[in-house]
Design an enzyme around this catalytic site. Structure first.
Site, PDB file in Angstrom:
ATOM      1  N   CYS A  72       0.832  -1.215   0.000  1.00 31.41           N
ATOM      2  CA  CYS A  72       0.000   0.000   0.000  1.00 31.41           C
ATOM      3  C   CYS A  72       0.864   1.262   0.000  1.00 31.41           C
ATOM      4  O   CYS A  72       1.864   1.347   0.709  1.00 31.41           O
ATOM      5  CB  CYS A  72      -0.920  -0.007   1.221  1.00 31.41           C
ATOM      6  N   CYS A  76       0.557   4.593   6.968  1.00 32.87           N
ATOM      7  CA  CYS A  76      -0.062   4.413   8.291  1.00 32.87           C
ATOM      8  C   CYS A  76       0.894   3.634   9.207  1.00 32.87           C
ATOM      9  O   CYS A  76       1.252   2.485   8.901  1.00 32.87           O
ATOM     10  CB  CYS A  76      -1.389   3.682   8.148  1.00 32.87           C
ATOM     11  N   CYS A  79       0.425  -0.145  10.305  1.00 37.89           N
ATOM     12  CA  CYS A  79      -0.098  -1.131   9.349  1.00 37.89           C
ATOM     13  C   CYS A  79       0.953  -2.069   8.762  1.00 37.89           C
ATOM     14  O   CYS A  79       1.992  -1.630   8.262  1.00 37.89           O
ATOM     15  CB  CYS A  79      -0.840  -0.408   8.222  1.00 37.89           C
ATOM     16  N   CYS A 116     -16.944  -8.349   5.544  1.00 39.38           N
ATOM     17  CA  CYS A 116     -16.209  -7.090   5.374  1.00 39.38           C
ATOM     18  C   CYS A 116     -14.962  -7.338   4.541  1.00 39.38           C
ATOM     19  O   CYS A 116     -14.095  -8.117   4.945  1.00 39.38           O
ATOM     20  CB  CYS A 116     -15.786  -6.535   6.730  1.00 39.38           C
TER      21      CYS A 116
HETATM   22  N1  SAM Z   1      -6.701   0.581   3.218  1.00 42.93           N
HETATM   23  C1  SAM Z   1      -7.951   0.919   3.746  1.00 42.93           C
HETATM   24  C2  SAM Z   1      -7.897   2.127   4.652  1.00 42.93           C
HETATM   25  O1  SAM Z   1      -6.957   2.239   5.433  1.00 42.93           O
HETATM   26  O2  SAM Z   1      -8.798   2.960   4.567  1.00 42.93           O
HETATM   27  C3  SAM Z   1      -8.645  -0.203   4.448  1.00 42.93           C
HETATM   28  C4  SAM Z   1      -7.929  -1.214   5.303  1.00 42.93           C
HETATM   29  S1  SAM Z   1      -7.230  -0.671   6.833  1.00 42.93           S
HETATM   30  C5  SAM Z   1      -6.243  -2.012   7.250  1.00 42.93           C
HETATM   31  C6  SAM Z   1      -8.579  -0.567   7.967  1.00 42.93           C
HETATM   32  C7  SAM Z   1      -8.329  -0.144   9.391  1.00 42.93           C
HETATM   33  O3  SAM Z   1      -7.794  -1.231  10.126  1.00 42.93           O
HETATM   34  C8  SAM Z   1      -7.385   0.986   9.662  1.00 42.93           C
HETATM   35  O4  SAM Z   1      -7.964   2.239   9.453  1.00 42.93           O
HETATM   36  C9  SAM Z   1      -7.071   0.780  11.136  1.00 42.93           C
HETATM   37  O5  SAM Z   1      -7.976   1.487  11.958  1.00 42.93           O
HETATM   38  C10 SAM Z   1      -7.231  -0.736  11.321  1.00 42.93           C
HETATM   39  N2  SAM Z   1      -5.913  -1.370  11.543  1.00 42.93           N
HETATM   40  C11 SAM Z   1      -4.983  -1.606  10.580  1.00 42.93           C
HETATM   41  N3  SAM Z   1      -3.876  -2.164  11.117  1.00 42.93           N
HETATM   42  C12 SAM Z   1      -4.087  -2.274  12.450  1.00 42.93           C
HETATM   43  C13 SAM Z   1      -3.310  -2.754  13.550  1.00 42.93           C
HETATM   44  N4  SAM Z   1      -2.069  -3.204  13.381  1.00 42.93           N
HETATM   45  N5  SAM Z   1      -3.860  -2.732  14.780  1.00 42.93           N
HETATM   46  C14 SAM Z   1      -5.117  -2.271  14.959  1.00 42.93           C
HETATM   47  N6  SAM Z   1      -5.877  -1.797  13.957  1.00 42.93           N
HETATM   48  C15 SAM Z   1      -5.398  -1.779  12.725  1.00 42.93           C
HETATM   49 FE1  SF4 Z   2      -2.838   1.172   3.411  1.00 43.98          FE
HETATM   50 FE2  SF4 Z   2      -2.755  -0.030   5.762  1.00 43.98          FE
HETATM   51 FE3  SF4 Z   2      -3.076   2.599   5.659  1.00 43.98          FE
HETATM   52 FE4  SF4 Z   2      -5.086   0.980   4.851  1.00 43.98          FE
HETATM   53  S1  SF4 Z   2      -4.265   1.164   6.907  1.00 43.98           S
HETATM   54  S2  SF4 Z   2      -4.301   2.821   3.803  1.00 43.98           S
HETATM   55  S3  SF4 Z   2      -3.886  -0.720   3.984  1.00 43.98           S
HETATM   56  S4  SF4 Z   2      -1.247   1.464   4.968  1.00 43.98           S
END
Ligand code: SAM
Ligand code: SF4
Ligand code: DTB
Length: 356
Positions: A72, A76, A79, A116
């Site tokens: 991606c 973030c 992530c 989901c």
């Molecule tokens: N890429 C898209 C986005 O970020 O809008 C969708 C997928 S993203 C993985 C969805 C959500 O999962 C993130 O906004 C975050 O709140 C949650 N998330 C992701 N990684 C995480 C982690 N390591 N621990 C807890 N929550 C997490």
């Molecule tokens: Fe990409 Fe992860 Fe951020 Fe979603 S949460 S936009 S998958 S980096």
């Protein structure tokens, strides 16, 4: 602050009905005063608010699937899927529609009512939209609710998803506006709110929440909840994730949030968004049964089921089955949601006693 605590403290013993009123004018001071209530008062109030709308022994179950994993462009900090971090995750292409539908069938058989689908995109490309639309249509045809989380959306994407019958769009605010740029720099808080507003405007249900345990202060947790609760309409679904600290991400060494603080966050979400489903989301593998029980008592009434989230582990069917049996919880069936017009009942079919 002392006076507002006293005021809230008093109303904690007041009518559950009155305190379940839907408001959109929460202040940080009010939210902090709730967060700081004596734990027993906070939980009593959250449970009272919860019972005014929901059966306290029913939990909605969603199943996640990563339809496009890794690589991606966003950064973030939490992530596993960001190309900015070295997490060792193998990136994959967008999944085939048939495979998604086959996985959704299994999830339905295991009791999930909502499917989901998440993609590691900043936003979908035009060519991807036909595929995700086919996924929505295929999963809906199984009789499941559908949710997608695909990043930012154009108005055209939103219209396509809505016309395909997508029930929920998940897009988290993640944290407070003030803490946000410590976590993400490639997309702004305002862009997130804009996507949420346009999804809502188009008539889809909104799933939006965030993560706690990223090194934020309690002010950031309540500010995040104030942002969500002061949206024009509350998100129907509010996922509260506990950070899963992933090796190779900037947050790999983040200090774990205290379990009581996590429960407080759930309770404040329940009180401020009394008619929303509050989901005890990521991080359950690291939580004791007792912590999860307190989260349910604090008003959480939704979970992700199955042994994986998107890329990380989740407790799985056997463990959750044991926990639900211990607590006398059961799955909320589709279409059985208590509405605000109904008298609140518990699962034994009795009307809850209200205090006056
Ligand atoms: N890429 C898209 C986005 O970020 O809008 C969708 C997928 S993203 C993985 C969805 C959500 O999962 C993130 O906004 C975050 O709140 C949650 N998330 C992701 N990684 C995480 C982690 N390591 N621990 C807890 N929550 C997490
Ligand atoms: Fe990409 Fe992860 Fe951020 Fe979603 S949460 S936009 S998958 S980096
Ligand atoms: C949400 O708030 N939590 C889910 C869902 N929405 C998309 C995702 C949790 C991801 C946990 C880390 C992982 O599996 O990679």
């Amino acid at each position: 602050m002392a006076s507002s605590v006293t005021r809230l403290d008093t109303s904690a013993r007041g009518s559950a009905r009155a305190s379940a009123a839907v408001r959109h004018d929460w202040t940080r001071e009010e939210a902090l005063a709730l967060y700081d209530l004596p734990f027993m008062d906070l939980l009593f109030r959250a449970q009272s608010v919860h019972r005014a709308t929901f059966d306290p022994n029913k939990v909605q179950m969603s199943r996640l699937l990563s339809i496009k994993t890794g690589g991606c462009a966003e950064d973030c900090g939490y992530c596993s899927q960001s190309a900015h971090h070295n997490t060792g995750l193998k990136a994959s292409k967008l999944m085939e529609v048939e495979r998604v539908i086959a996985e959704a069938k299994k999830a339905k058989a295991a009791g999930a009512t909502r499917y989901c689908m998440g993609a590691a995109w900043r936003s979908p490309k035009a060519r991807d939209m036909d595929v995700v639309v086919a996924m929505v249509e295929g999963v809906k045809a199984l009789g499941m609710e559908t949710c997608m989380t695909l990043g930012m959306l154009s108005d055209g994407d939103i219209a396509k998803l809505r016309d395909a019958g997508l029930d929920y769009y998940n897009h988290n605010v993640d944290t407070s506006e003030a803490y946000y740029d410590k976590i993400i720099t490639t997309r702004t808080y305002a862009e997130r709110l804009d996507t949420l507003a346009r999804v809502r405007e188009a008539g889809m249900k909104v799933c939006s929440g965030g993560i706690v345990g990223m090194g934020e202060e309690r002010e950031d947790r309540v500010d995040m909840l104030v942002t969500l609760a002061n949206l024009e309409e509350h998100p129907e679904s509010v996922p509260i994730n506990m950070l899963i600290a992933i090796p190779g991400t900037p947050l790999e060494n983040a200090e774990r949030i205290d379990a009581i603080d996590f429960v407080r966050t759930i309770a404040v979400a329940r009180i401020m968004m009394p008619k929303s489903f509050v989901r005890l989301s990521a991080g359950r593998t690291e939580m004791s049964d007792e912590t999860q029980a307190l989260c349910f008592f604090a008003g959480a009434n939704s979970i992700f089921v199955g042994d994986t989230l998107l890329t990380a582990d989740n407790p799985g069917e056997d463990k959750d089955g044991q926990l639900f049996a211990k607590l006398g919880l059961s799955a909320l069936e589709l279409g059985s949601e208590a509405s605000s017009d109904q008298e609140p009942v518990n699962s034994a079919g009795r009307q809850d006693a209200h205090q006056s």
